[in-house]
Design an enzyme around this catalytic site. Structure first.
Site, short mmCIF file in Angstrom:
data_model
loop_
_atom_site.label_atom_id
_atom_site.label_comp_id
_atom_site.label_asym_id
_atom_site.label_seq_id
_atom_site.Cartn_x
_atom_site.Cartn_y
_atom_site.Cartn_z
N LYS A 15 0.83 -1.22 0.00
CA LYS A 15 0.00 0.00 0.00
C LYS A 15 0.85 1.26 0.00
CE LYS A 15 -2.16 -0.61 3.80
NZ LYS A 15 -1.46 -1.86 4.14
N THR A 16 1.84 1.31 0.89
CA THR A 16 2.65 2.52 1.01
C THR A 16 3.48 2.75 -0.24
OG1 THR A 16 2.75 2.24 3.41
CG2 THR A 16 4.35 3.72 2.43
N LYS A 37 -1.82 9.56 6.12
CA LYS A 37 -2.05 8.22 6.68
C LYS A 37 -2.45 8.42 8.13
CE LYS A 37 -0.19 3.58 7.14
NZ LYS A 37 0.60 2.56 6.44
N ASP A 54 6.70 4.26 6.90
CA ASP A 54 5.60 4.65 6.01
C ASP A 54 5.40 6.17 5.94
OD1 ASP A 54 5.27 1.96 5.69
OD2 ASP A 54 3.27 1.86 6.57
N GLY A 118 -3.50 -1.48 6.84
CA GLY A 118 -3.97 -2.84 6.61
C GLY A 118 -5.10 -2.86 5.58
#
Length: 228
Positions: A15-16, A37, A54, A118
């Site tokens: 995702k990151t 985030k 992240d 997640g």
């Protein structure tokens, strides 16, 4: 505010990397971009060489301060609601929405790239999930997924969870996509596209988490079309 919300089929599926690639590519193209985030956990674990944490990776990609990207950071590698509980902190969905707007305002952004934690149903608070945040931000969804065995079910379940909340899924991104994909990987991509009724793009492995590397990877993604 135009933007994209990057979620994943699980933790550790890229995702990151996808969010950073989108932010870095937009910024390299002259677009003012903000990254957000809501929570970062797992700071007790050392990062991989060449890969910032992240919020640091996203901050560098967007040209922001890490604390503006992620207002809440916790040490234990656990879900956000538990990390906050262990730290004696209180998280709120409304505050997260406000923080996302503040990040965009501080960066004077034209585009906001938000990244979840997640998968979609990970609890951010005792009552709110990542999906609730995506709904509140009203941004199209990008789903990051791995290309290997098991990804079909995980990805289709994520699409169902998104559409049940009336989220618009702009695309799935399979990463890291090998230079010579196997028969299974090619089949996974085609099957997700067909059964999920969604565009499936790919992101190749990147050398590291630097803005230049992220921008090069993101340049191959049809970001403008996803934002339209």
């Amino acid at each position: 505010m135009r933007g994209l919300f990057v979620t994943g089929t699980d933790t550790g599926v890229g995702k990151t990397v996808v969010a950073g690639a989108l932010a870095a590519a937009l910024r390299a193209g002259g677009t003012r971009v903000a990254a957000y985030k809501p929570v970062v956990t797992g700071l007790d674990e050392p990062p991989e060489p060449g890969w910032p944490r992240d919020h640091e990776l996203l901050a560098a990609a967007a040209g922001m301060r890490p604390d503006a990207v992620a207002p809440h950071c916790f040490g234990p590698p656990v879900s956000p609601h538990l990390a906050a509980e262990l730290a004696g902190a209180t998280l709120s969905l409304d505050a997260m929405v406000t923080a996302a707007s503040a990040a965009a305002a501080e960066a004077r952004a034209e585009v906001l790239i938000a990244e979840g934690v997640g998968g979609l149903l990970v609890p951010l608070t005792a009552t709110a999930t990542v999906r609730d945040l995506a709904v509140a931000l009203r941004l199209p969804l990008i789903v990051a997924a791995h290309p290997g065995l098991g990804t079909i079910s995980h990805t289709l379940l994520t699409l169902e969870a998104a559409r049940a909340a009336e989220l618009r899924v702009a695309a799935v991104v399979l990463t890291p996509w090998p230079s010579a994909p196997s028969v299974m990987e090619e089949s996974n991509r085609a099957t997700i596209e067909r059964l999920g009724g969604v565009e499936v793009a790919t992101l190749a492995p990147l050398a590291d988490g630097s803005p230049a590397s992220l921008a090069a990877g993101g340049a191959a993604l049809p970001v403008a079309a996803w934002l339209s």
